[in-house]
Design an enzyme around this catalytic site. Sequence first.
Site, PDB file in Angstrom:
ATOM      1  N   ASP A 107       0.806  -1.213   0.000  1.00 51.37           N
ATOM      2  CA  ASP A 107       0.000   0.000   0.000  1.00 51.37           C
ATOM      3  C   ASP A 107       0.844   1.271   0.000  1.00 51.37           C
ATOM      4  O   ASP A 107       0.628   2.177  -0.803  1.00 51.37           O
ATOM      5  CB  ASP A 107      -0.923  -0.005   1.225  1.00 51.37           C
ATOM      6  CG  ASP A 107      -1.674   1.299   1.385  1.00 51.37           C
ATOM      7  OD1 ASP A 107      -2.402   1.667   0.452  1.00 51.37           O
ATOM      8  OD2 ASP A 107      -1.529   1.950   2.432  1.00 51.37           O
ATOM      9  N   ASP A 110       4.591   0.792   4.066  1.00 52.37           N
ATOM     10  CA  ASP A 110       4.443  -0.446   4.823  1.00 52.37           C
ATOM     11  C   ASP A 110       4.355  -1.618   3.856  1.00 52.37           C
ATOM     12  O   ASP A 110       4.671  -1.486   2.679  1.00 52.37           O
ATOM     13  CB  ASP A 110       3.209  -0.369   5.722  1.00 52.37           C
ATOM     14  CG  ASP A 110       1.941  -0.027   4.926  1.00 52.37           C
ATOM     15  OD1 ASP A 110       1.980  -0.067   3.675  1.00 52.37           O
ATOM     16  OD2 ASP A 110       0.907   0.272   5.554  1.00 52.37           O
ATOM     17  N   TYR A 264      -8.228   2.153   6.814  1.00 53.31           N
ATOM     18  CA  TYR A 264      -9.027   2.540   5.660  1.00 53.31           C
ATOM     19  C   TYR A 264     -10.504   2.255   5.909  1.00 53.31           C
ATOM     20  O   TYR A 264     -11.136   1.479   5.192  1.00 53.31           O
ATOM     21  CB  TYR A 264      -8.545   1.815   4.402  1.00 53.31           C
ATOM     22  CG  TYR A 264      -7.222   2.320   3.879  1.00 53.31           C
ATOM     23  CD1 TYR A 264      -7.151   3.512   3.165  1.00 53.31           C
ATOM     24  CD2 TYR A 264      -6.050   1.622   4.110  1.00 53.31           C
ATOM     25  CE1 TYR A 264      -5.942   3.980   2.682  1.00 53.31           C
ATOM     26  CE2 TYR A 264      -4.838   2.090   3.631  1.00 53.31           C
ATOM     27  CZ  TYR A 264      -4.796   3.270   2.913  1.00 53.31           C
ATOM     28  OH  TYR A 264      -3.596   3.745   2.434  1.00 53.31           O
ATOM     29  N   GLU A 478       4.402  10.659   3.848  1.00 53.65           N
ATOM     30  CA  GLU A 478       3.848   9.371   3.439  1.00 53.65           C
ATOM     31  C   GLU A 478       3.829   9.273   1.919  1.00 53.65           C
ATOM     32  O   GLU A 478       3.754  10.283   1.206  1.00 53.65           O
ATOM     33  CB  GLU A 478       2.419   9.239   3.980  1.00 53.65           C
ATOM     34  CG  GLU A 478       1.743   7.916   3.662  1.00 53.65           C
ATOM     35  CD  GLU A 478       2.321   6.767   4.452  1.00 53.65           C
ATOM     36  OE1 GLU A 478       3.381   6.267   4.025  1.00 53.65           O
ATOM     37  OE2 GLU A 478       1.745   6.373   5.461  1.00 53.65           O
TER      38      GLU A 478
END
Length: 691
Positions: A107, A110, A264, A478
């Site tokens: 994703d 990670d 999510y 991120e």
Amino acid sequence: MTRRRYARMFSGVLFWICLFTTAGSTTDAQAATFNYAEALQKSLYFYDAQRSGHLPERGKAPGQNRVEWRGDAFLGDGGTLLRTDGSVMTDESNSPVEVDLSGGFFDAGDHVKFGLPFAAAVTMLAWGGLEFEDGYVAAQQWEYLLSILTWAAQYIIAAHPMPNVYVVQVGDGNIDHSFWGAAEIVNTDRPLLVCDPDRPGTEPAAEAAAALAAIAMVFERAGGEAAAYARDADLLGHARQLFAFADTYRGSYSDSHPSVSSFYKSWNGYTDELAWAAAWLYRATGEQTYLDKAETNMNALGLYHTSSTHSWDDKSYGTMILLAQLTDKQSYHDGVQRFLDTWAGGSGAVQMSPGGLAFVSQWGSLRYASSAAFCALVYSATSDISSSLASKYTTFATRQIDYILGDNPRQSSYMVGFGNNPPRNPHHRTAHGSWTGGSPDALPKISRHILYGALVGGPKSTDDSDWEDDRGDYIGNEVALDYNAGLTGALARLVSTNGGQPLADFPAQETRDAEFGVEAKVNVEGTDFIELAVRIENRTAWLARQTPNLLFRFFVDLSDEIATGLDPSTVTVEAGGYNQGGIISPQLKTWDASKGIYAAEISLAGQTMAPANHETYRREVQFRIHLPEGQTLRTVNDWSLIGLSQTFSETDRIPVYEGASLAAGLEPDHNTTCAAVIDLDTPSVLTFPCP
């Protein structure tokens, strides 16, 4: 570090400022400010870096593994599917249902495979391929896009072993986020989250249906092997089944699996995914029943969304665009234009910063801006609207992409490896290349790999005074599959209108630092002995790997001692006061008898070292080289002692071997390999000269 990216968390929380300004908006949509083809090339590379499973052969051609620091990972993902009661799920022949989910994409920084944002990103990538194929072709990236979409389609099909079964996640977010290390060395439990009639998962199943329908159309347009694969794999057949499952057994997947809510959660419900998937199936098949379902669900949502944009959680905006194109109904056009006018400076709740960034949320602010830009480019390029409106939307979209690429108050890029002063330390475990693990703050300070093309989250407030190139800042730094999805399609459009050239021979080979670190010191020295402490560190990153078969040699020069009568075979090597698994050969090994050079040899066989954490990356062995009584040890010429003191320091004169091969360090006299050692305080690399 746990990430929570809430697509709609800013609703009712942030105070919206309706500030529309042209400050900083100097980019002419018809005059390329940046090399958009290079940016597109790198944006697609990011998806290659996110691949899981058994990777293709190494190379730079489409379909090959062009990321030199990535290798096979998570080959064991999958297994036997279980029902709600824990019993084994069986198929029509009463055989256990087994899935191989080693493929797919990680994703973000990670290693979890989150099904909903993954499929949402894939649908948007395929949408960009359908609308802006000419840009991909002009940038020589069309085949790379097809390769990424093929990898994605294969994974979705593998996760859909039965009509009403879909695996929506591989891995546990909390467990995964507790480990800071490369994908190739992760060794944690990888549970599967399964949706079936008892555990509905309307959002991810519908999004997967949309993805496969869009990919099928891209592949049919591409023709050749891609079209043959789409038919042989029955992409549309799987899309139909997934949609039927989502529509028949309605329920939010984050209700069926509450553990996803920390990552999510479906904040927006599933009606938008049903409308979105039905619209894609109508576009792919032309069957009226899908259009009816798309419009029914879209009308249930309403057409007045203006405060956000298309995202992994909210598909209403993209659905409006599709329905406007497919039906040409004025109500859909009005809805799209209300949405885009809000972003492009007409009216509404999207703040326009003085520097030119359309800002709605601190979490992935650039992801939202680029998604809105993509929507604006799709609508303006493929819909029958006035030239003034098309120009307005194109100018807005170009401004957002240029802001990302470097036309901003910092005059710095937010795409890793592109443009001026780009991010160097994205929040990404494998790209970091740490060997001590533990957290993003672990060594080294500067990431060892360049995650080309990755879009970082960006400013957390208007413009970018609060943004820093800080790996630990997982809000501003991120990276994720969905972050790049809209950006990639927008770049393809800008290539088609503004041109550009991809880089030749991309990517360049990385400059490698030492994959094995050696620190040593003198514990104590006497007339006829010397005791040493040696630490060996597994710093592997090309590829990160476990090393169960290391060996190191400590070289001594006994020529003076031999000249006074020493028999080298009488020299012993003994254990010192501390030993982490070293197997010490009791006698010196002959290296070059003519020059009196011998070596103490210590094996770490069976010590499975890995660049993961403080328990696994390092082993220390203390040992004593002892001459017979009455002999005097002279150490002034000893190769491995040069530069050592009674304090640990790094040395390149104690070579390390992986199996039979020299892996790091310098051998005396006939060495031809010079070791590089990381400077832990700066991004530079220090190289010890050859003797």
